[in-house]
Design a protein around this motif. Structure first.
Motif, PDB file in Angstrom:
ATOM      1  N   SER A   1      -2.930  -7.275   1.292  1.00 40.69           N
ATOM      2  CA  SER A   1      -1.984  -8.452   1.847  1.00 40.69           C
ATOM      3  C   SER A   1      -0.638  -8.239   1.340  1.00 40.69           C
ATOM      4  N   ARG A   2      -0.685  -7.470   0.025  1.00 43.04           N
ATOM      5  CA  ARG A   2       0.687  -7.404  -0.684  1.00 43.04           C
ATOM      6  C   ARG A   2       0.862  -5.925  -1.133  1.00 43.04           C
ATOM      7  N   VAL A   3       1.322  -4.820  -0.367  1.00 39.97           N
ATOM      8  CA  VAL A   3       1.530  -3.486  -0.989  1.00 39.97           C
ATOM      9  C   VAL A   3       3.071  -3.779  -1.759  1.00 39.97           C
ATOM     10  N   LEU A   4       3.119  -3.142  -2.863  1.00 43.46           N
ATOM     11  CA  LEU A   4       4.360  -3.480  -3.764  1.00 43.46           C
ATOM     12  C   LEU A   4       5.466  -2.284  -3.467  1.00 43.46           C
ATOM     13  N   SER A   5       6.502  -2.289  -3.717  1.00 41.11           N
ATOM     14  CA  SER A   5       7.612  -1.412  -3.725  1.00 41.11           C
ATOM     15  C   SER A   5       7.429  -0.406  -4.831  1.00 41.11           C
ATOM     16  N   LEU A   6       7.570   0.801  -4.393  1.00 42.43           N
ATOM     17  CA  LEU A   6       7.239   1.825  -5.403  1.00 42.43           C
ATOM     18  C   LEU A   6       8.469   2.162  -6.455  1.00 42.43           C
ATOM     19  N   ARG A   7       9.473   1.374  -6.183  1.00 40.39           N
ATOM     20  CA  ARG A   7      10.770   1.254  -7.349  1.00 40.39           C
ATOM     21  C   ARG A   7      10.818   0.234  -8.145  1.00 40.39           C
ATOM     22  N   ASP A   8      10.328  -1.050  -7.519  1.00 40.85           N
ATOM     23  CA  ASP A   8      10.420  -2.268  -8.142  1.00 40.85           C
ATOM     24  C   ASP A   8       9.072  -3.047  -7.926  1.00 40.85           C
ATOM     25  N   PRO A   9       8.099  -2.859  -8.568  1.00 40.67           N
ATOM     26  CA  PRO A   9       6.719  -3.294  -8.156  1.00 40.67           C
ATOM     27  C   PRO A   9       6.801  -4.937  -8.594  1.00 40.67           C
TER      28      PRO A   9
ATOM     29  N   SER B   1      -0.716  -8.199 -12.563  1.00 39.80           N
ATOM     30  CA  SER B   1       0.327  -8.818 -13.326  1.00 39.80           C
ATOM     31  C   SER B   1       0.814  -8.289 -14.794  1.00 39.80           C
ATOM     32  N   GLY B   2       0.007  -7.376 -15.400  1.00 37.22           N
ATOM     33  CA  GLY B   2       0.754  -6.563 -16.478  1.00 37.22           C
ATOM     34  C   GLY B   2       1.002  -5.370 -16.496  1.00 37.22           C
ATOM     35  N   ARG B   3       0.359  -4.659 -15.261  1.00 42.82           N
ATOM     36  CA  ARG B   3       1.062  -3.216 -14.935  1.00 42.82           C
ATOM     37  C   ARG B   3       0.983  -3.205 -13.493  1.00 42.82           C
ATOM     38  N   PRO B   4       1.825  -3.920 -12.995  1.00 46.58           N
ATOM     39  CA  PRO B   4       2.119  -3.848 -11.538  1.00 46.58           C
ATOM     40  C   PRO B   4       2.088  -2.559 -10.691  1.00 46.58           C
TER      41      PRO B   4
END
Ligand code: TYM
Length: 331
Positions: free
Chosen positions: A183-191, A235-238
């Protein structure tokens, strides 16, 4: 029976967030014999500055891409929003049921309007048009990524308001959001942010039609941290966790087994493994997109059949709505 509706902006290629967070789910729902309607929302795309010839191409590219991902027009009603006039008509009516403060507080509006000097009215009203999309087809379930939740809540609110003033005709729809990290794939440059087309850095998003070497390069450059082993801790290592997540989603493996298998690898080696998995998963889709894009007349024909089906439902809803509001002269 469930009535599924969802929409996607014609941004050209899908990125991995759209694909894993939404589109893949649509094909599963369609194959589970739900009644599925998918709309390419070109009217929503003009709320931000845009280039007309690019938009037109992007509509075709999106249609080809959805087919390549497994949307089957024999099962799913697939159409372009602007081909069904009732979306705009209903948008106007619903805008009279909405207050300005309610729209001003929506996160997507706040985020996008920040980047503009003058905010178009269309950007402000955007979520009302989205509610019109959903309600025209009396959708009961709306499969979307987590970022769309507030918009779905507005649609729920508008269905309730309409029903209480003019009679119960709209179901209060439910958002279907993947319960895992899809539901939430993160940005590769700014996780710390979601993967998004509007991010300026092209290295932040993987597009479904990126060439293999481009995918490999983007994953290689993905921002991680200074720890070299592989673990999952959003949360610690996005950054690393987002890669593990993508890896799990494209292979169908569990996060646990992915982490287990990556035990001996450092981040650099692990990134190669993720890249291989993503490339392998997207390869057939990429080929299918080219195949469908080459047959433009078939795409046009397919979208017109879809619009014709959608129109029938939309016109019925609108005639009922106008009747209840006392609009026009039809008794
Ligand atoms: P759009 O075009 O931005 O995105 C299409 C779908 O992809 C999901 N998504 C993501 N999921 C997981 N991780 C991400 N990083 C990510 N980025 C995007 C979105 O949640 C969405 O489900 N306003 C909608 C389009 C729309 C619509 C509708 C949706 C118009 N009318 C009616 C549902 C019902 C939008 O801009 O989606």
């Amino acid at each position: 029976p469930r009535k599924i509706f969802s929409g996607i902006q014609p941004t050209g290629a899908l990125h991995l967030g759209n694909y894993l967070g939404a589109v893949r789910r649509w094909t599963q729902l369609q194959n589970a014999r739900d009644d599925v309607t998918i709309c390419i929302v070109d009217l929503h795309s003009i709320t931000m500055p845009h280039n007309p010839p690019v938009l037109r191409e992007n509509i075709f590219e999106m249609a080809a891409t959805l087919l390549a991902c497994g949307i089957d027009p024999a099962k799913t009603t697939l159409f372009v929003q602007s081909a069904v006039l009732e979306h705009c008509e209903f948008n106007w009516i619903l805008s009279s049921l909405t207050t300005m403060p309610r729209l001003a507080q929506l996160p997507q509006f706040k985020e996008k309007s920040r980047t503009l000097r003058d905010v178009p009215l269309g950007l402000y009203v955007y979520p009302v048009l989205q509610a019109a999309d959903i309600m025209l087809y009396k959708a009961t379930h709306v499969p979307v990524g987590a970022d769309q939740l507030q918009h779905i809540q507005l649609a729920q609110h508008l269905s309730r308001s309409f029903n209480s003033r003019y009679g119960e005709i709209f179901p209060v729809c439910q958002a279907l959001i993947e319960q895992n990290e899809a539901s939430r794939v993160l940005s590769l440059r700014d996780p710390s942010k979601k993967m998004s087309k509007s991010e300026n850095n092209p290295k932040a998003t993987i597009n479904i039609n990126d060439a293999p070497d481009v995918i490999a390069e983007k994953i290689k450059k993905a921002v991680t941290d200074f720890t070299s082993d592989i673990s999952f801790n959003l949360s610690g290592r996005p950054g690393v966790s987002n890669l593990v997540n993508i890896h799990a989603l494209v292979t169908g493996q569990s996060i646990k087994s992915i982490v287990e298998e990556a035990k001996q690898l450092d981040t650099a080696r692990y990134k190669e493994r993720v890249a291989d998995a993503v490339i392998a998963h997207l390869q057939p889709i990429r080929e299918q997109i080219q195949m469908h894009l080459a047959k433009r007349n078939e795409l046009i024909y397919m979208l017109e059949i879809g619009a014709e089906k959608a129109r029938q439902t939309a016109q019925q809803t609108m005639s009922d709505v106008k009747q209840r509001l006392g609009l026009g002269t039809n008794a």
